[in-house]
Design an enzyme around this catalytic site. Structure first.
Site, PDB file in Angstrom:
ATOM      1  N   ARG A  69      88.436  47.075  -1.793  1.00  0.00           N
ATOM      2  CA  ARG A  69      87.442  47.637  -0.855  1.00  0.00           C
ATOM      3  C   ARG A  69      86.051  46.591  -0.606  1.00  0.00           C
ATOM      4  O   ARG A  69      85.987  46.191   0.651  1.00  0.00           O
ATOM      5  CB  ARG A  69      86.827  48.905  -1.338  1.00  0.00           C
ATOM      6  N   THR A  70      85.662  46.289  -1.800  1.00  0.00           N
ATOM      7  CA  THR A  70      84.501  45.321  -1.561  1.00  0.00           C
ATOM      8  C   THR A  70      84.629  44.068  -1.017  1.00  0.00           C
ATOM      9  O   THR A  70      84.053  43.692  -0.036  1.00  0.00           O
ATOM     10  CB  THR A  70      83.756  45.103  -2.865  1.00  0.00           C
ATOM     11  N   LYS A  86      91.724  25.779 -15.886  1.00  0.00           N
ATOM     12  CA  LYS A  86      91.923  24.371 -16.514  1.00  0.00           C
ATOM     13  C   LYS A  86      90.733  23.814 -17.462  1.00  0.00           C
ATOM     14  O   LYS A  86      90.715  22.742 -17.894  1.00  0.00           O
ATOM     15  CB  LYS A  86      92.020  23.094 -15.502  1.00  0.00           C
ATOM     16  N   ARG A 118      81.225  38.621  -7.184  1.00  0.00           N
ATOM     17  CA  ARG A 118      81.627  39.529  -8.187  1.00  0.00           C
ATOM     18  C   ARG A 118      81.575  38.801  -9.553  1.00  0.00           C
ATOM     19  O   ARG A 118      82.513  37.900  -9.739  1.00  0.00           O
ATOM     20  CB  ARG A 118      82.502  40.405  -7.712  1.00  0.00           C
ATOM     21  N   HIS A 121      75.728  47.074  -8.337  1.00  0.00           N
ATOM     22  CA  HIS A 121      76.598  47.060  -7.135  1.00  0.00           C
ATOM     23  C   HIS A 121      75.852  47.649  -6.102  1.00  0.00           C
ATOM     24  O   HIS A 121      76.078  48.508  -5.179  1.00  0.00           O
ATOM     25  CB  HIS A 121      77.870  48.014  -7.487  1.00  0.00           C
TER      26      HIS A 121
HETATM   27  C1  NCD Z   1      83.932  50.137  -8.084  1.00  0.00           C
HETATM   28  C2  NCD Z   1      83.567  48.726  -8.732  1.00  0.00           C
HETATM   29  O1  NCD Z   1      84.354  47.854  -8.823  1.00  0.00           O
HETATM   30  O2  NCD Z   1      82.356  48.738  -9.321  1.00  0.00           O
HETATM   31  N1  NCD Z   1      84.708  50.097  -7.052  1.00  0.00           N
HETATM   32  C3  NCD Z   1      83.771  49.676  -5.874  1.00  0.00           C
HETATM   33  O3  NCD Z   1      83.449  48.643  -5.614  1.00  0.00           O
HETATM   34  N2  NCD Z   1      84.237  50.239  -4.696  1.00  0.00           N
HETATM   35  C4  NCD Z   1      84.175  51.121  -9.041  1.00  0.00           C
HETATM   36  C5  NCD Z   1      85.217  50.758 -10.209  1.00  0.00           C
HETATM   37  O4  NCD Z   1      85.847  49.811 -10.337  1.00  0.00           O
HETATM   38  O5  NCD Z   1      85.675  52.054 -10.531  1.00  0.00           O
END
Ligand code: NCD
Length: 302
Positions: free
Chosen positions: A55-56, A83, A105, A133
């Site tokens: 999703r993100t 590497k 991320r 987040h």
């Molecule tokens: C979450 C995450 O990766 O922090 N999902 C998201 O970004 N929508 C939650 C999760 O991994 O459970």
């Protein structure tokens, strides 16, 4: 000064409200097919994902394209990290190519903050460790405001694996700043010892915590972050903490359910709850990920 988007704690209530308003304007424009000012025209965003994402990552890509920009998707698995290149060298290497914004991320605590000190473009946190987040909190708040017309004064329960959830952590900061009354419902071993804000009600039973809630936000058990000995059995967890229709009704007839995804059907949430056409906000929240991230990208890099 470079404008980063790293943590909800860096922003005031007014700044977050302004971002929500901008996200709502983008959401309206997307739905009505209106022309959107191409705030990222001629710009390149670099999606640096050191952890998996559906999703993100996709909604940041969508958001960049909707604003007229371009995206490069960099993936840890296919990079020279394998590497033996160090994290800092990798970051300095890609930053030397001068992206206009880095969307990042990472599983390590504070990694996006660290990166923001090494590069000269804005850095947007797309989730780090169990801690932050911030764009998820923004899209959740946008979704709640659309569904209930406000955030202030609502009673919102966040349920399940709070201890390992960056979604819970950012939402606690965001929603409490906006004046929501927060409840945390979790088994003892997934309940944090302390909370960063005052006035949170804590419950170790769904039956005790749910009555009177306007919104019930469920979380996945983040088994990848749990001590192996503590990982609960799925069926037992569902029996004790899974959100069923009967439990959602305990909250109230107008209570709505949210989940950041990915969800595990039949574990933290029952099929008929997550698939409910009016009471589940899951897909609405996914859709809101695009305008929410457009608002953030336009403000940092537009
Ligand atoms: C979450 C995450 O990766 O922090 N999902 C998201 O970004 N929508 C939650 C999760 O991994 O459970």
């Amino acid at each position: 000064m470079t404008r980063h988007f790293l943590s909800i704690t860096d922003f005031s209530k007014d700044e977050l409200s302004a971002l929500l308003d901008q996200a709502q304007r983008y959401a309206d424009a997307l739905v009505k097919g209106k022309k959107i000012k191409t705030a990222l025209q001629g710009k390149v965003a670099l999606n640096l994902f050191f952890e998996n994402s559906t999703r993100t990552c996709t909604s940041f890509e969508m958001a960049t394209y909707r604003l007229g920009g371009n995206v490069i998707n960099w993936r840890a698995e296919t990079s020279s990290l394998s590497k033996g290149e160090s994290f800092r060298d990798t970051i300095q290497t890609v930053a030397a190519m001068k992206p206009d914004v880095i969307i990042m991320r990472h599983s390590e605590y504070n990694a996006p903050y660290q990166v923001s000190k090494w590069v000269d473009c804005p850095v947007v946190n797309a989730g780090d460790s169990y801690r932050e987040h911030p764009t998820q909190a923004l899209l959740d708040a946008l979704t709640i405001r659309q569904a209930k017309g406000r955030i202030e004064g609502l009673t919102i329960a966040i349920c399940g694996d709070i201890a390992h959830s960056r979604v819970a952590s950012s939402n606690i900061h965001f929603l409490s700043k906006m004046g929501a009354k927060l409840r945390i419902i979790a088994p003892e071993f997934l309940m944090p010892q302390t909370f960063p804000v005052e006035g949170i009600g804590t419950f170790t039973s769904m039956e005790d915590g749910l009555p009177g809630c306007d919104i019930v936000m469920m979380l996945r058990n983040q088994k990848e972050r749990m001590d192996a000995a503590l990982i609960p059995d799925d069926a037992t967890y569902h029996k004790d903490f899974g959100l069923t229709m009967a439990r959602l009704d305990l909250a109230g007839p107008d209570a709505l359910v949210m989940h950041p995804g990915p969800f595990n059907r039949g574990v933290e949430v029952a099929d008929d709850v997550i698939d409910h056409t009016t009471r589940s906000l899951y897909l609405k929240a996914v859709a809101n990920g695009v305008p929410a991230r457009m608002a953030v990208l336009a403000s940092c890099a537009g």
